[in-house]
Design an enzyme around this catalytic site. Sequence first.
Site, PDB file in Angstrom:
ATOM      1  NE  ARG A  52      -2.517   1.094   3.457  1.00 29.15           N
ATOM      2  CZ  ARG A  52      -3.124   1.237   4.630  1.00 29.15           C
ATOM      3  NH1 ARG A  52      -4.525   0.849   4.663  1.00 29.15           N
ATOM      4  NH2 ARG A  52      -2.592   1.195   6.092  1.00 29.15           N
ATOM      5  CE  LYS A 151      -1.843   4.656   7.012  1.00 27.30           C
ATOM      6  NZ  LYS A 151      -2.992   5.453   7.595  1.00 27.30           N
ATOM      7  CD  GLU A 184     -11.817   5.881   5.384  1.00 27.75           C
ATOM      8  OE1 GLU A 184     -11.207   4.920   5.944  1.00 27.75           O
ATOM      9  OE2 GLU A 184     -11.474   6.711   4.520  1.00 27.75           O
TER      10      GLU A 184
END
Length: 286
Positions: A52, A151, A184
Amino acid sequence: MSRQVYINGTLRPEEQAVVSVFDHGLLYGDGVFEGIRVYNGNVFLLSEHIERLYESARAIRLEIPLAPSDMEDAVRQTVAANDLTDGYVRLVVTRGAGTLGLDLRRTSDPQIIIIADTITMYPQEMYDNGLKLVTASTIRNHPAALSPRVKSLNYLNNILAKAEGSDAGSEEALMLNHRGEVAECTGDNIFIVKKGIIRTPPPEAGILEGITRAAVMKLARDADLTVLETPLERHDIFTADECFLTGTAAEVIAVVELDGRVIGTGKPGPVTRKLLTAFRSLTQGP
Ligand code: PMP
């Protein structure tokens, strides 16, 4: 004892692990990061986190000057140097120092920083009784502005949403997307359980694709539970039998209230408890 921080290939005492004030990570939040758990001396789901990280970097046109396998070794080396058996790793890659200005061609030398530390989790009482959430007015990033799947070091909207939660006395806050759907929480993914079926918003809802989310979905499917990635509205949470969050720090934690409304029985439900148990045994290894 001073922590040993990895910075660009070297472990240094934390006081000596420094980056330039001209680093675009500081000046513009230009960089990517990961938060990873260590259980029993093992770095949990390390390759998933590294994958990721490199995908986030690619999405922001940041070339990490280290091969993924060397990055994995660097993480393990940092954990070992700090004698950590249970804890948390923060892996950061910044754009590096550059001129004052946004031009990424005027930067050089991305900084790779690995911090291995202890972790403070939610208090046990919250696992026993569940979390109360409020919906933040701050939404997730519009996917056409900055993909929420990256991220990145830009966490300001999540920070502001979390502050809205804290103001209301909640440890977490629910974030909606630009369409008003459930996305989220500020640092956790969200799931509901209704009539035995588990549902969670898909990546297109503007979520970070959590590593814990993926692990919990697999555990649930392995236990013959149905898991669907479908758009959710707040209505679905209000009318769910159970609701829970997943995240590297939180693991699996029940949500029993949203905006003052009780969800299900108001207690952590059986599916949530089963998944927490399964997840904790996964963290302990085979
Ligand atoms: N969403 C956001 C916005 C996050 O920052 C995180 C990680 N803290 C998560 C979800 C959970 O992801 P993971 O399970 O990979 O920790």
